[in-house]
Enzyme design. Structure first.
Site, PDB file in Angstrom:
ATOM      1  N   CYS A 122      42.822  -8.432  64.846  1.00 45.35           N
ATOM      2  CA  CYS A 122      41.386  -8.448  65.140  1.00 45.35           C
ATOM      3  C   CYS A 122      41.035  -7.411  66.199  1.00 45.35           C
ATOM      4  CB  CYS A 122      40.937  -9.839  65.596  1.00 45.35           C
ATOM      5  SG  CYS A 122      41.779 -10.440  67.073  1.00 45.35           S
ATOM      6  N   HIS A 182       1.011 -15.409  58.006  1.00 41.49           N
ATOM      7  CA  HIS A 182       0.413 -14.519  57.011  1.00 41.49           C
ATOM      8  C   HIS A 182       0.951 -13.099  57.115  1.00 41.49           C
ATOM      9  CE1 HIS A 182      -2.712 -11.551  55.821  1.00 41.49           C
ATOM     10  NE2 HIS A 182      -2.715 -12.299  54.734  1.00 41.49           N
TER      11      HIS A 182
END
Length: 804
Positions: free
Chosen positions: A757, A426
């Site tokens: 990279c 909730h």
């Protein structure tokens, strides 16, 4: 059939078009019962007590006028005012007598359900409002649900309480906030055969990632017993992610499994007044997952069927929020509710909004993050419901778990922190809809945080959220993705953390140029692979105890390494699918391997591990080869079982051409064959020998990815970890640039992949521009530099006359 005037409608009489008659929940149950049962989606039968029945009840005497009078001076900002008026209205409705025709209709329908399932059949009695489960307002948890109800009289009583719950404090407040008139909304009720999940498990799943809006994953949560505990946030549930595109192709792509605490479970009682109760879960059950892989995949398939059906009806993608239950008597899985997801369904995907913490602070607690925002304020700890009236706007709500009745204060909180609950509870649902940062499942947040102290709640760093002491500065960065230019040079990302993969996938990209295994091994596995393979040979009893605890549930301890590595890399591969994801195999140095649990027993002591036993040299070595086999198994799992064939392999630190061939032969021995099923194997170009013999290396590999960090240190003879010579280390040095340019030229001549990279293009725009001028195919950047580097590359390509 006159549905508008019917008091009872059965699921096989209802479709999604009938929301005005039976509310959102019932309309969806009927739609699935009719359209999807034949497609493998099991929905327990039941009937709707209609919205017409609710109006029939309330038009007795002057009931409606009395309710309007009670609400005439309603002030939802005043907790006492709201509570008093809500209580008066609920009491009035609960005391109404059902008209004879309504009473008979409910009893007759329940008798018919008994004919199908047996006398005194157990049913769930759930509210279904006519303004529920809308695309931009879920109304989740606003009305009541009653479980394990037996007998016609108890069903009627539960229906009366459901009707009254249209006026819970939270429902009244929510309608006011959303601009709904209290009397334009009616309540229907679902009376549905219970699934005996009290004897098994239940949970909630979404056909989209709840935090990032990544649309290609099903997020499943589960716990033992009835599902209310998961919905309410009373337990920290188990979690899974399943990748939808390859699931639909017949693969088994569970890309994440996480065992939750699951301290309690809700079960049946024999007491009609209290038909359910919570009991402790035995420790042995808490340590294992509630359902098996086959069941997770079955649930995910149902989620896909449901989403596809509703998307087809809507004419656009319609992600779904679904409740499931497993019957402990039959072992079958059922869907007991489905509603539209209401947050990401209306998210503007042309804007990239990023919250960034500008300073670091002391971490008080951590838990599961909900959303991606940052909030701060004074902590207000609430341990009892009566304390909510003292809560003030802008405070941080800190509690064990939220109650649906707290929605009026949740909407004014700067942030929310709970001890219990998962991402589908909730507190998570409401905070997500309200756009409030929330951290659930901290375990001890309400005890560790001091009432009244200033705190910062950070949900911006992936799936783990952090609560910091003090009010820390942060900024909000917004990028208009629609105006971002595309470039011929492919812009990929360096990525190490699976937790951030879904979020980072929204940054415009061409895939992942470097996915590092080391982060996954360090953070998710933490154990040296040889310590798992040779567990019986371990000499340190404390190390042995730790590994035993970490690998509970794994009969073969090496499977722990394979599964966790496959999940971590699989999460990254799924996030960017079908774009290529280049995975660099492990490149720990011996001192780093020794720091893993159990590693000290298996690692040598080297004077200079930076250029010692690392990368490719380990993979074929008899002293490590069996550990490398586990990496190969993980990669095969990702490609062959998960179907993520976008994964490509990168070999770090290949010193010689002969060594490179040995690595490929070892991989093939363990089932990873270059070229098979499209597998590309890329070599790291990070040693001068790689550049000098680029022609020969590229006869072995399918391409090169330049590792500028190590290449710079080895060209300049500089230890990049030494601060004494740090001033010499510079990727922009002419010697480095000449070698970079040389290897790019060789790769282009041989028509092989060539990318970079290393850190250089992320740190220096001018180096990125140099790479473009050299004709590099791909640049892999740190995610936070992708936008600015893309703009710079686009501008340079335009000047050079390069067309994207």
């Amino acid at each position: 059939m006159d549905k508008e005037n019917a008091l009872i409608l059965w699921f096989d009489q209802i479709t999604i078009e009938d929301v005005p008659c039976v509310g959102g929940k019932n309309a969806s149950l009927g739609e699935m019962y009719q359209a999807l049962t034949g497609k493998g989606v099991r929905v327990p039968n039941g009937f709707a007590v209609t919205a017409g029945a609710y109006r029939h009840l309330l038009t007795q005497g002057d009931t409606l006028e009395k309710i309007k009078s009670i609400l005439a001076d309603l002030d939802t900002g005043d907790m006492d005012n709201l509570a008093e008026r809500g209580r008066k209205v609920r009491t009035m409705i609960r005391n109404l007598e059902f008209p004879d025709d309504l009473r008979k209709a409910v009893i007759d329908a329940y008798r018919r359900l008994e004919d199908q399932y047996g006398k005194d059949v157990d049913v769930a009695v759930r509210s279904s409002a006519t303004a529920e489960d809308l695309p931009d307002a879920s109304f989740a948890g606003q009305q009541e649900t009653y479980l394990n109800i037996h007998g016609a009289e108890d069903v009627i009583e539960a229906c009366g309480r459901c009707f009254a719950s249209l006026f819970t404090n939270r429902a009244i407040s929510y309608r006011v906030d959303k601009g709904f008139d209290h009397f334009s909304i009616a309540l229907s009720i679902a009376v549905q055969k219970m699934v005996r999940s009290d004897l098994a498990a239940s949970g909630v799943m979404f056909s989209i990632d709840t935090e990032t809006g990544f649309k290609d994953a099903v997020y499943v949560t589960g716990a033992y017993g009835l599902g209310e505990n998961v919905v309410q946030g009373a337990v920290n549930p188990d979690e899974w992610y399943v990748f939808k595109p390859t699931l639909k192709k017949g693969f088994k792509p569970i890309i994440m499994r996480k065992v939750g605490e699951k301290a309690i479970k809700m079960v049946y009682t024999e007491d009609a007044k209290q038909p359910t109760k919570n009991v402790p879960v035995p420790d042995s059950d808490r340590r294992r997952l509630t359902i098996n892989d086959c069941e997770v995949l079955e649930l995910a398939r149902m989620a896909c069927v449901i989403e596809d059906h509703y998307s087809s009806r809507a004419g656009h993608l319609k992600p779904m929020d679904i409740e499931w239950a497993k019957d402990g008597l039959t072992g079958e899985l059922y869907i007991v509710q489905a509603r539209p997801e209401t947050v990401h369904a209306i998210k503007d995907l042309t804007k990239l909004v990023k919250y960034v913490l500008k300073t670091q602070g002391e971490v008080i607690v951590a838990g599961k993050s909900v959303g991606e925002r940052i909030g701060r304020g004074q902590a207000h700890i609430i341990k009892e419901a009566h304390m909510i009236k003292d809560f003030r706007k802008g405070e941080v709500l800190v509690t064990d778990m939220t109650d649906p009745d707290w929605e009026p204060i949740m909407k004014i909180a700067a942030a929310i922190v709970t001890n219990r609950g998962g991402r589908t509870c909730h507190a998570a649902i409401v905070s997500r809809e309200l756009g409030i940062p929330c951290i659930v499942g901290t375990g001890n947040g309400a005890d560790a945080i001091l009432d009244g102290e200033e705190i910062t709640v950070d949900c911006s760093q992936g799936s783990t959220g952090y609560v910091y002491r003090g009010l820390l500065d942060f900024e909000v960065q917004e990028t208009d993705l629609a105006s971002l230019p595309r470039t011929k040079t492919k812009i990929t990302m360096n990525l190490a953390s699976p937790e951030q993969a879904f979020e980072k996938s929204f940054i415009p990209n061409d895939g992942v140029g470097l996915a590092r295994e080391e982060f996954i091994i360090n953070s998710y596995i933490r154990v040296h692979p040889l310590a798992l393979l040779r567990f019986g040979e371990l000499k340190d009893t404390e190390v042995k105890r730790k590994i035993y605890e970490m690998t509970r549930g794994y009969e073969n301890k090496a499977d722990f390494f394979v599964e966790k590595l496959a999940e971590g890399v699989g999460m990254i591969a799924a996030a960017f699918y079908p774009k290529p994801v280049i995975v660099r195999l492990s490149d720990f140095k011996s001192n780093e391997y020794a720091n893993l649990i159990g590693g000290a027993q298996f690692e040598p002591s080297e004077d200079n591990p930076m250029i010692g036993w690392r990368g490719a040299s380990r993979y074929y070595d008899p002293n490590y080869k069996e550990a490398f086999a586990l990496e190969c198994r993980a990669m095969r799992t990702i490609r062959d079982e998960m179907g993520l064939t976008n994964v490509e392999i990168m070999i770090p630190f290949p010193r010689t051409v002969g060594e490179s061939r040995k690595v490929l032969a070892t991989m093939a021995e363990y089932g990873l064959k270059q070229g098979e099923n499209g597998l590309r194997v890329i070599g790291m170009c990070e040693i001068p020998s790689n550049v000098i013999l680029a022609d020969e290396f590229l006869d072995v590999f399918d391409g090169f990815s330049i590792g500028s960090n190590d290449l710079t240190q080895l060209i300049l003879g500089v230890d990049r970890d030494s601060e004494l010579v740090a001033h010499v280390y510079d990727e922009r040095n002419e010697a480095v640039k000449r070698m970079v340019k040389q290897v790019i030229e060789v790769a282009r001549r041989k028509n092989k992949y060539i990318g970079i990279c290393g850190q250089a293009p992320s740190d220096y725009i001018e180096f990125a521009e140099f790479l473009v001028e050299c004709g590099i195919q791909s640049m892999s950047l740190n995610p936070d530099t992708v936008i600015k580097t893309t703009l710079a590359v686009a501008a340079l390509e335009k000047r050079l006359g390069v067309k994207a």
